[in-house]
Design a protein around this motif. Sequence first.
Motif, PDB file in Angstrom:
ATOM      1  N   UNK A  85       0.826  -1.205   0.000  1.00 54.04           N
ATOM      2  CA  UNK A  85       0.000   0.000   0.000  1.00 54.04           C
ATOM      3  C   UNK A  85       0.862   1.258   0.000  1.00 54.04           C
ATOM      4  N   UNK A  86       1.945   1.227   0.760  1.00 48.02           N
ATOM      5  CA  UNK A  86       2.827   2.392   0.820  1.00 48.02           C
ATOM      6  C   UNK A  86       3.608   2.552  -0.482  1.00 48.02           C
ATOM      7  N   UNK A  92       1.760   5.850  -7.626  1.00 49.95           N
ATOM      8  CA  UNK A  92       0.561   6.330  -8.320  1.00 49.95           C
ATOM      9  C   UNK A  92       0.717   7.699  -8.989  1.00 49.95           C
ATOM     10  N   UNK A  93       1.450   8.652  -8.401  1.00 43.10           N
ATOM     11  CA  UNK A  93       1.606   9.941  -9.101  1.00 43.10           C
ATOM     12  C   UNK A  93       2.280   9.822 -10.468  1.00 43.10           C
ATOM     13  N   UNK A  94       2.972   8.708 -10.713  1.00 44.09           N
ATOM     14  CA  UNK A  94       3.682   8.522 -11.974  1.00 44.09           C
ATOM     15  C   UNK A  94       2.868   7.718 -12.986  1.00 44.09           C
ATOM     16  N   UNK A  95       1.670   7.300 -12.604  1.00 44.02           N
ATOM     17  CA  UNK A  95       0.869   6.449 -13.477  1.00 44.02           C
ATOM     18  C   UNK A  95      -0.084   7.261 -14.337  1.00 44.02           C
ATOM     19  N   UNK A 141       4.314   2.950 -18.219  1.00 47.97           N
ATOM     20  CA  UNK A 141       5.475   3.405 -17.443  1.00 47.97           C
ATOM     21  C   UNK A 141       6.474   2.285 -17.181  1.00 47.97           C
ATOM     22  N   UNK A 142       6.012   1.026 -17.314  1.00 47.68           N
ATOM     23  CA  UNK A 142       6.821  -0.169 -17.029  1.00 47.68           C
ATOM     24  C   UNK A 142       7.196  -0.285 -15.551  1.00 47.68           C
ATOM     25  N   UNK A 143       6.463   0.410 -14.694  1.00 48.04           N
ATOM     26  CA  UNK A 143       6.697   0.301 -13.257  1.00 48.04           C
ATOM     27  C   UNK A 143       6.096  -1.000 -12.730  1.00 48.04           C
ATOM     28  N   UNK A 144       6.790  -1.630 -11.798  1.00 49.00           N
ATOM     29  CA  UNK A 144       6.268  -2.840 -11.159  1.00 49.00           C
ATOM     30  C   UNK A 144       5.327  -2.420 -10.034  1.00 49.00           C
ATOM     31  N   UNK A 145       4.073  -2.838 -10.123  1.00 49.89           N
ATOM     32  CA  UNK A 145       3.054  -2.413  -9.168  1.00 49.89           C
ATOM     33  C   UNK A 145       2.807  -3.419  -8.053  1.00 49.89           C
ATOM     34  N   UNK A 146       3.091  -4.679  -8.312  1.00 54.48           N
ATOM     35  CA  UNK A 146       2.800  -5.700  -7.307  1.00 54.48           C
ATOM     36  C   UNK A 146       3.595  -6.952  -7.655  1.00 54.48           C
ATOM     37  N   UNK A 167      -4.187  -6.625  -6.612  1.00 52.02           N
ATOM     38  CA  UNK A 167      -3.631  -5.455  -7.296  1.00 52.02           C
ATOM     39  C   UNK A 167      -4.705  -4.394  -7.493  1.00 52.02           C
ATOM     40  N   UNK A 168      -5.895  -4.835  -7.860  1.00 55.40           N
ATOM     41  CA  UNK A 168      -7.010  -3.901  -8.034  1.00 55.40           C
ATOM     42  C   UNK A 168      -7.318  -3.168  -6.729  1.00 55.40           C
ATOM     43  N   UNK A 169      -7.302  -3.898  -5.613  1.00 57.69           N
ATOM     44  CA  UNK A 169      -7.602  -3.279  -4.319  1.00 57.69           C
ATOM     45  C   UNK A 169      -6.518  -2.278  -3.912  1.00 57.69           C
ATOM     46  N   UNK A 170      -5.286  -2.509  -4.352  1.00 63.33           N
ATOM     47  CA  UNK A 170      -4.197  -1.599  -4.006  1.00 63.33           C
ATOM     48  C   UNK A 170      -4.293  -0.273  -4.754  1.00 63.33           C
ATOM     49  N   UNK A 171      -4.851  -0.312  -5.954  1.00 64.05           N
ATOM     50  CA  UNK A 171      -4.948   0.888  -6.778  1.00 64.05           C
ATOM     51  C   UNK A 171      -6.120   1.762  -6.335  1.00 64.05           C
ATOM     52  N   UNK A 172      -5.982   3.059  -6.531  1.00 64.04           N
ATOM     53  CA  UNK A 172      -7.050   3.988  -6.173  1.00 64.04           C
ATOM     54  C   UNK A 172      -8.266   3.767  -7.066  1.00 64.04           C
TER      55      UNK A 172
END
Length: 205
Positions: A85-86, A92-95, A141-146, A167-172
Amino acid sequence: MKIEQTFQDFDCLKKGNAKYPLSKIFLYLITGWLADCSYMFHFRSLQKDPLITAFLGEKCPHYTLLSKDLLRLKNVEDAAIEFKEREMDILEPWLDSNLILDFDSSVETVYGNQEGAKVGANSHKPGRKSYHPLLVFEGKSHLCLNGVLRPGLVHSSDHVIEFAEETYRLLSSQYFSGMPFLINVLVEKSFTVTGKTTRSIMPEN
Protein backbone atom coordinates in the motif's frame (compact mmCIF):
# COMPACT_ATOMS: atom_id res chain seq x y z
CA MET A 1 12.63 12.39 0.81
CA LYS A 2 9.18 10.91 0.23
CA ILE A 3 10.36 7.28 0.17
CA GLU A 4 11.91 7.57 3.61
CA GLN A 5 8.92 9.49 4.98
CA THR A 6 6.52 6.87 3.63
CA PHE A 7 8.06 4.16 5.81
CA GLN A 8 8.64 6.18 8.99
CA ASP A 9 5.74 4.46 10.75
CA PHE A 10 7.91 1.34 10.92
CA ASP A 11 10.63 3.14 12.89
CA CYS A 12 8.86 2.25 16.13
CA LEU A 13 10.03 -1.36 15.69
CA LYS A 14 13.51 -0.22 16.75
CA LYS A 15 14.67 1.87 19.68
CA GLY A 16 14.12 5.58 19.30
CA ASN A 17 17.85 6.29 19.44
CA ALA A 18 18.76 3.66 16.83
CA LYS A 19 21.48 4.87 14.47
CA TYR A 20 19.67 3.38 11.49
CA PRO A 21 15.86 3.58 11.79
CA LEU A 22 13.93 1.15 9.61
CA SER A 23 12.89 3.89 7.19
CA LYS A 24 16.59 4.54 6.51
CA ILE A 25 17.23 0.81 6.12
CA PHE A 26 14.42 0.53 3.56
CA LEU A 27 15.81 3.50 1.63
CA TYR A 28 19.23 1.84 1.61
CA LEU A 29 17.74 -1.45 0.41
CA ILE A 30 15.92 0.28 -2.45
CA THR A 31 19.10 2.14 -3.38
CA GLY A 32 21.06 -1.11 -3.36
CA TRP A 33 18.54 -2.95 -5.49
CA LEU A 34 18.69 -0.12 -8.03
CA ALA A 35 22.46 -0.61 -7.99
CA ASP A 36 21.96 -4.31 -8.84
CA CYS A 37 22.55 -5.69 -5.34
CA SER A 38 20.57 -8.92 -5.73
CA TYR A 39 21.78 -10.48 -2.48
CA MET A 40 22.49 -9.03 0.94
CA PHE A 41 26.23 -9.65 0.72
CA HIS A 42 26.33 -7.53 -2.45
CA PHE A 43 25.76 -4.50 -0.22
CA ARG A 44 29.36 -4.83 0.94
CA SER A 45 30.38 -3.06 -2.26
CA LEU A 46 28.27 -0.03 -1.31
CA GLN A 47 29.41 0.48 2.26
CA LYS A 48 32.21 2.89 1.35
CA ASP A 49 30.77 4.20 -1.89
CA PRO A 50 31.05 8.02 -1.66
CA LEU A 51 27.96 8.65 -3.80
CA ILE A 52 25.75 6.31 -1.75
CA THR A 53 27.13 7.71 1.51
CA ALA A 54 26.39 11.25 0.36
CA PHE A 55 22.90 10.23 -0.73
CA LEU A 56 22.09 8.67 2.65
CA GLY A 57 23.74 11.53 4.50
CA GLU A 58 25.77 9.21 6.72
CA LYS A 59 27.85 6.03 6.80
CA CYS A 60 26.10 3.03 5.26
CA PRO A 61 24.92 0.27 7.63
CA HIS A 62 26.77 -3.04 7.64
CA TYR A 63 25.18 -5.51 5.27
CA THR A 64 24.55 -8.06 8.06
CA LEU A 65 22.21 -5.56 9.74
CA LEU A 66 19.84 -5.58 6.77
CA SER A 67 18.53 -9.12 7.22
CA LYS A 68 18.20 -8.65 10.98
CA ASP A 69 16.11 -5.53 10.52
CA LEU A 70 13.87 -7.16 7.93
CA LEU A 71 13.10 -9.90 10.44
CA ARG A 72 11.58 -7.24 12.69
CA LEU A 73 8.67 -7.07 10.26
CA LYS A 74 7.46 -10.41 11.62
CA ASN A 75 6.05 -8.33 14.47
CA VAL A 76 3.83 -6.41 12.06
CA GLU A 77 0.49 -7.95 11.15
CA ASP A 78 -0.07 -8.04 7.37
CA ALA A 79 3.33 -6.44 6.79
CA ALA A 80 3.36 -7.41 3.10
CA ILE A 81 0.10 -5.58 2.39
CA GLU A 82 1.27 -2.60 4.45
CA PHE A 83 4.37 -2.35 2.28
CA LYS A 84 2.45 -2.74 -0.95
CA GLU A 85 0.00 0.00 0.00
CA ARG A 86 2.83 2.39 0.82
CA GLU A 87 4.65 1.47 -2.37
CA MET A 88 1.51 2.28 -4.35
CA ASP A 89 1.31 5.70 -2.66
CA ILE A 90 4.76 6.42 -4.09
CA LEU A 91 4.06 5.04 -7.57
CA GLU A 92 0.56 6.33 -8.32
CA PRO A 93 1.61 9.94 -9.10
CA TRP A 94 3.68 8.52 -11.97
CA LEU A 95 0.87 6.45 -13.48
CA ASP A 96 -1.30 7.37 -16.43
CA SER A 97 -5.04 7.66 -15.82
CA ASN A 98 -5.64 4.78 -18.27
CA LEU A 99 -3.79 1.74 -17.00
CA ILE A 100 -2.51 -1.30 -18.86
CA LEU A 101 -1.62 -4.07 -16.41
CA ASP A 102 0.75 -6.74 -17.72
CA PHE A 103 1.07 -9.83 -15.54
CA ASP A 104 4.28 -11.83 -15.96
CA SER A 105 5.58 -14.98 -14.35
CA SER A 106 9.17 -16.17 -14.53
CA VAL A 107 11.50 -18.78 -13.08
CA GLU A 108 14.25 -17.67 -10.70
CA THR A 109 16.80 -20.42 -10.04
CA VAL A 110 18.42 -20.63 -6.60
CA TYR A 111 21.64 -22.36 -5.57
CA GLY A 112 20.92 -23.43 -2.03
CA ASN A 113 18.06 -24.28 0.30
CA GLN A 114 16.31 -20.94 0.40
CA GLU A 115 12.97 -20.90 2.18
CA GLY A 116 10.07 -21.63 -0.16
CA ALA A 117 12.17 -22.70 -3.14
CA LYS A 118 11.02 -25.93 -4.78
CA VAL A 119 11.97 -28.08 -7.77
CA GLY A 120 9.63 -27.42 -10.66
CA ALA A 121 9.60 -26.73 -14.39
CA ASN A 122 12.94 -25.08 -15.10
CA SER A 123 14.30 -25.43 -18.63
CA HIS A 124 17.21 -23.15 -17.78
CA LYS A 125 18.49 -25.32 -14.91
CA PRO A 126 16.53 -28.63 -14.84
CA GLY A 127 16.36 -30.20 -11.41
CA ARG A 128 17.36 -27.04 -9.58
CA LYS A 129 15.18 -25.50 -6.92
CA SER A 130 13.58 -22.25 -7.97
CA TYR A 131 10.98 -19.63 -7.31
CA HIS A 132 8.15 -18.85 -9.72
CA PRO A 133 7.31 -15.20 -8.96
CA LEU A 134 4.26 -13.46 -10.34
CA LEU A 135 4.63 -9.76 -11.13
CA VAL A 136 2.45 -7.02 -12.56
CA PHE A 137 3.82 -4.08 -14.54
CA GLU A 138 2.05 -0.98 -15.77
CA GLY A 139 2.30 -1.15 -19.55
CA LYS A 140 3.07 2.51 -20.25
CA SER A 141 5.48 3.40 -17.44
CA HIS A 142 6.82 -0.17 -17.03
CA LEU A 143 6.70 0.30 -13.26
CA CYS A 144 6.27 -2.84 -11.16
CA LEU A 145 3.05 -2.41 -9.17
CA ASN A 146 2.80 -5.70 -7.31
CA GLY A 147 4.51 -9.04 -6.90
CA VAL A 148 4.31 -12.34 -5.08
CA LEU A 149 7.02 -14.94 -4.55
CA ARG A 150 5.80 -18.46 -5.28
CA PRO A 151 7.58 -21.84 -5.05
CA GLY A 152 9.00 -23.22 -8.28
CA LEU A 153 6.54 -26.09 -8.58
CA VAL A 154 3.42 -23.96 -9.12
CA HIS A 155 1.81 -23.49 -12.53
CA SER A 156 2.17 -20.12 -14.23
CA SER A 157 -1.52 -19.33 -13.80
CA ASP A 158 -1.87 -20.49 -10.18
CA HIS A 159 -3.61 -17.83 -8.04
CA VAL A 160 -3.32 -15.24 -10.82
CA ILE A 161 -6.93 -14.09 -10.40
CA GLU A 162 -6.51 -13.61 -6.64
CA PHE A 163 -3.30 -11.71 -7.35
CA ALA A 164 -5.08 -9.51 -9.91
CA GLU A 165 -7.85 -8.76 -7.41
CA GLU A 166 -5.27 -7.80 -4.78
CA THR A 167 -3.63 -5.46 -7.30
CA TYR A 168 -7.01 -3.90 -8.03
CA ARG A 169 -7.60 -3.28 -4.32
CA LEU A 170 -4.20 -1.60 -4.01
CA LEU A 171 -4.95 0.89 -6.78
CA SER A 172 -7.05 3.99 -6.17
CA SER A 173 -10.67 3.87 -7.28
CA GLN A 174 -10.00 6.71 -9.75
CA TYR A 175 -8.61 4.14 -12.18
CA PHE A 176 -11.73 1.98 -12.22
CA SER A 177 -14.75 4.26 -12.14
CA GLY A 178 -17.30 1.59 -13.00
CA MET A 179 -15.42 0.45 -16.11
CA PRO A 180 -14.25 -3.12 -16.74
CA PHE A 181 -10.78 -3.87 -15.45
CA LEU A 182 -8.79 -5.26 -18.39
CA ILE A 183 -5.84 -7.44 -17.49
CA ASN A 184 -3.26 -8.76 -19.91
CA VAL A 185 -1.69 -11.88 -18.48
CA LEU A 186 1.60 -12.71 -20.16
CA VAL A 187 2.62 -16.21 -19.09
CA GLU A 188 6.33 -16.94 -19.00
CA LYS A 189 7.95 -20.26 -18.29
CA SER A 190 11.67 -20.46 -17.64
CA PHE A 191 12.13 -17.01 -19.20
CA THR A 192 10.33 -18.07 -22.40
CA VAL A 193 6.93 -16.71 -23.35
CA THR A 194 4.63 -19.67 -23.88
CA GLY A 195 1.21 -18.11 -24.14
CA LYS A 196 -0.99 -15.12 -23.59
CA THR A 197 -4.49 -14.80 -22.19
CA THR A 198 -6.75 -11.84 -21.60
CA ARG A 199 -9.32 -11.65 -18.82
CA SER A 200 -11.86 -8.98 -18.01
CA ILE A 201 -12.86 -8.44 -14.39
CA MET A 202 -15.69 -6.11 -13.45
CA PRO A 203 -14.78 -4.50 -10.11
CA GLU A 204 -17.32 -4.77 -7.32
CA ASN A 205 -19.25 -1.66 -6.36
